[in-house]
Design an enzyme around this catalytic site. Structure first.
Site, PDB file in Angstrom:
ATOM      1  N   HIS A  27      47.135  63.860  58.913  1.00  0.00           N
ATOM      2  CA  HIS A  27      45.777  63.485  58.525  1.00  0.00           C
ATOM      3  C   HIS A  27      45.638  61.970  58.393  1.00  0.00           C
ATOM      4  CE1 HIS A  27      42.467  63.278  55.354  1.00  0.00           C
ATOM      5  NE2 HIS A  27      41.890  63.793  56.424  1.00  0.00           N
ATOM      6  N   HIS A  69      37.673  55.734  58.703  1.00  0.00           N
ATOM      7  CA  HIS A  69      37.110  56.904  58.038  1.00  0.00           C
ATOM      8  C   HIS A  69      35.709  56.632  57.511  1.00  0.00           C
ATOM      9  CE1 HIS A  69      36.263  59.630  54.681  1.00  0.00           C
ATOM     10  NE2 HIS A  69      36.847  60.525  55.453  1.00  0.00           N
TER      11      HIS A  69
HETATM   12  O1  G3P Z   1      40.785  66.783  59.623  1.00  0.00           O
HETATM   13  C1  G3P Z   1      39.553  66.962  59.000  1.00  0.00           C
HETATM   14  C2  G3P Z   1      39.347  66.044  57.848  1.00  0.00           C
HETATM   15  O2  G3P Z   1      39.831  64.775  58.179  1.00  0.00           O
HETATM   16  C3  G3P Z   1      37.916  65.962  57.447  1.00  0.00           C
HETATM   17  O3  G3P Z   1      37.725  65.209  56.281  1.00  0.00           O
HETATM   18  O4  G3P Z   1      36.933  63.234  55.085  1.00  0.00           O
HETATM   19  O5  G3P Z   1      39.277  63.372  55.728  1.00  0.00           O
HETATM   20  O6  G3P Z   1      37.555  62.998  57.459  1.00  0.00           O
HETATM   21  P1  G3P Z   1      37.880  63.638  56.152  1.00  0.00           P
HETATM   22 CA    CA Z   2      38.961  63.013  59.357  1.00  0.00          CA
END
Ligand code: G3P
Ligand code: CA
Length: 268
Positions: A27, A69
């Site tokens: 992630h 992000h």
């Molecule tokens: O992989 C999905 C996830 O990244 C969605 O949430 O806020 O971390 O982009 P976020």
């Molecule tokens: Ca994400």
């Protein structure tokens, strides 16, 4: 002979119970160990043997697809520059490797271009590209993906915007496109049947669900029976990851890909 039979039986039981099919997706890279959404984080994700890295994209004022992000640079770059209102050069003036717990850890990072991350994907590994903005990014995304020349199975498009995912699937029929879903504002998780119906209506390939959905084997089987894939995020608890892997999810997105793989192997 009996001893040999027992040895083979135990060995085969161990093999079958220790193999989780779920892919491990880093992630924002290996973002527990390096600043999120940076080249260091993505390199580390693959080095930690993640099956894929995940990242977030936006379009800059001068039309470049960049990895970030948030909609602005305040949290990670220290200045509230909105990504869509600044050029790549202006955004790259900020160091995004020194915020929060990363201060004094020796990182110096610039906002990456998507093309730089695509160039890092090792053979046989993948990249999950989350579209944070709207469909305006799709034409340039197509240019960047074409130039990168990766195999279709190496890039996966994900996003919360249902219409944007629908448009992405139309634009990239050969790519896997999965819809991200979380609980609504009242913390209610939509029924899986509704999510399946909407995904099928938009011809999407799968769902990518936040922690909290009641994911068990029955849930996963329903999604698979509809011909859809099922991924989850962001899972840093090995107990949850193991339960989801045993239920049959296709992938688990975690901030700690290397550590999570070890935890799952130890728990099997
Ligand atoms: O992989 C999905 C996830 O990244 C969605 O949430 O806020 O971390 O982009 P976020
Ligand atoms: Ca994400």
């Amino acid at each position: 002979m009996k001893t040999l039979f027992n040895t083979v039986l135990v060995a085969s039981l161990c093999m079958s119970s220790s193999t989780f099919a779920a892919q491990i997706v880093g992630h924002r890279g290996a973002s527990f160990d390096a600043p999120e959404n940076t080249l260091s984080s993505f390199k580390l994700g693959y080095k930690q043997n993640a099956d894929a890295d995940e990242l977030d994209i936006h379009l800059t004022k001068d039309g470049k697809v960049v990895v970030m992000h948030d909609y602005d640079m305040a949290r990670t770059g220290g200045e509230k520059l909105k990504v869509s209102e600044h050029t790549l050069e202006e955004l790259r003036a900020l160091d995004i490797g020194k915020w929060g717990k990363w201060q004094g850890k020796g990182f110096s990072e610039k906002i990456p271009l998507l093309e730089e991350v695509l160039a890092l994907i090792p053979d046989g590994k993948r990249l999950f590209i989350e579209i944070k903005c709207g469909p305006e990014v799709l034409p340039e995304l197509a240019n960047v993906l074409k130039k990168a020349g990766k195999k279709p199975e190496q890039t996966v498009i994900i996003g919360f915007g249902y219409e944007t995912m629908q448009a992405a699937k139309e634009k990239f029929p050969n790519l896997e496109v999965n819809w991200l879903v979380q609980a609504d504002k009242k913390k209610v998780f939509p029924p899986v049947e509704d999510l399946i119906a909407k995904s099928k209506a938009a011809k999407l390939d799968g769902l990518d669900l936040n922690q909290g959905f009641p994911i068990d084997k029955q849930f996963v089987d329903k999604v698979h029976a509809a011909g859809l894939k099922l991924y989850t995020w962001t899972v840093d608890d090995p107990i949850v990851a193991k339960a989801e892997a045993e239920a049959g999810v296709d992938g688990i997105t975690t901030n700690r890909p290397g550590w999570m793989r070890e935890q799952l192997a130890a728990k099997s």
